[in-house]
Design an enzyme around this catalytic site. Sequence first.
Site, short mmCIF file in Angstrom:
data_model
loop_
_atom_site.label_atom_id
_atom_site.label_comp_id
_atom_site.label_asym_id
_atom_site.label_seq_id
_atom_site.Cartn_x
_atom_site.Cartn_y
_atom_site.Cartn_z
N ASN A 90 42.23 -29.05 -4.93
CA ASN A 90 43.46 -28.37 -5.17
C ASN A 90 44.03 -27.64 -3.80
O ASN A 90 43.20 -26.94 -3.35
CB ASN A 90 43.49 -27.40 -6.30
CG ASN A 90 43.01 -28.19 -7.78
OD1 ASN A 90 43.20 -29.24 -7.88
ND2 ASN A 90 42.47 -27.49 -8.34
N HIS A 143 37.68 -25.78 -1.01
CA HIS A 143 36.48 -26.16 -1.97
C HIS A 143 36.63 -27.41 -2.43
O HIS A 143 37.69 -27.81 -3.03
CB HIS A 143 36.32 -24.84 -3.03
CG HIS A 143 37.39 -24.53 -3.78
ND1 HIS A 143 38.50 -23.70 -3.33
CD2 HIS A 143 37.99 -24.94 -4.98
CE1 HIS A 143 39.39 -23.65 -4.15
NE2 HIS A 143 39.02 -24.29 -5.63
N GLY A 200 47.69 -26.37 -7.72
CA GLY A 200 46.80 -25.70 -8.48
C GLY A 200 45.59 -24.83 -7.83
O GLY A 200 44.53 -24.63 -8.56
N ASP A 202 30.57 -23.68 -11.23
CA ASP A 202 31.95 -22.91 -11.39
C ASP A 202 31.62 -22.10 -12.42
O ASP A 202 31.03 -22.25 -13.48
CB ASP A 202 32.96 -23.77 -11.81
CG ASP A 202 34.35 -23.28 -11.64
OD1 ASP A 202 35.28 -23.76 -10.69
OD2 ASP A 202 34.79 -22.50 -12.30
N HIS A 206 35.74 -29.47 -5.87
CA HIS A 206 35.17 -29.29 -7.14
C HIS A 206 34.40 -30.76 -7.49
O HIS A 206 34.79 -31.68 -7.03
CB HIS A 206 36.36 -29.50 -8.10
CG HIS A 206 37.14 -28.31 -8.10
ND1 HIS A 206 37.19 -27.26 -9.10
CD2 HIS A 206 38.24 -27.89 -7.28
CE1 HIS A 206 38.03 -26.18 -9.06
NE2 HIS A 206 38.75 -26.69 -8.25
P1 AMP Z 1 41.00 -23.76 -7.52
O1 AMP Z 1 41.79 -23.56 -8.96
O2 AMP Z 1 41.08 -25.39 -7.13
O3 AMP Z 1 41.24 -22.82 -6.30
O4 AMP Z 1 39.55 -23.38 -8.11
C1 AMP Z 1 38.79 -22.09 -8.01
C2 AMP Z 1 37.66 -22.33 -9.03
O5 AMP Z 1 37.02 -21.28 -8.70
C3 AMP Z 1 38.05 -22.15 -10.35
O6 AMP Z 1 37.51 -23.30 -11.13
C4 AMP Z 1 37.49 -20.82 -10.97
O7 AMP Z 1 36.86 -21.16 -12.18
C5 AMP Z 1 36.32 -20.63 -9.70
N1 AMP Z 1 35.86 -19.26 -9.76
C6 AMP Z 1 36.70 -18.40 -9.47
N2 AMP Z 1 35.59 -17.38 -9.32
C7 AMP Z 1 34.35 -17.76 -9.39
C8 AMP Z 1 33.07 -17.23 -9.24
N3 AMP Z 1 32.83 -15.83 -9.03
N4 AMP Z 1 31.89 -17.98 -9.26
C9 AMP Z 1 32.14 -19.31 -9.29
N5 AMP Z 1 33.56 -19.82 -9.65
C10 AMP Z 1 34.51 -19.10 -9.61
#
Ligand code: AMP
Length: 111
Positions: A84, A97, A90, A28, A99
């Site tokens: 999420n 995805h 969230g 992330d 986490h």
């Molecule tokens: P969510 O809020 O559950 O949709 O998680 C999305 C996640 O994607 C967040 O933790 C962001 O920090 C991560 N994220 C967004 N853009 C990127 C990227 N280009 N590379 C890696 N992680 C990312």
Amino acid sequence: MTIFTKIINREIQADIVYEDDVCLAFHDVSPQAPVHVLLIPRKPIVSLDDLSEDDTVLAGHLMMTVPKIAAQLKLSDGYRTVVNTGEKGGQSVFHLHIHILGGRNLSWPPG
Ligand code: AMP
């Protein structure tokens, strides 16, 4: 198209730690723990709410892949998985995805 599809297509860079025919995982960009990896299917499914019966094997594969990645990242003391879903859940990137967080004590309940 979300930013995760661009990562799958290698249009933007990510620190990829695992990949196979169905999914890939990368660090992330804004880590919330010493280890914070995202596991995504290559198929651009929006969220858990958008899984169909056709995705049953895919969903199982994702779950089966989590402990492989956790072992690879040496999270032997434990880790947390979070999915999420939707705005109030969230979710900010609308490509399913998981986490995978670890490397510190994780409190409960989450915010
Ligand atoms: P969510 O809020 O559950 O949709 O998680 C999305 C996640 O994607 C967040 O933790 C962001 O920090 C991560 N994220 C967004 N853009 C990127 C990227 N280009 N590379 C890696 N992680 C990312």
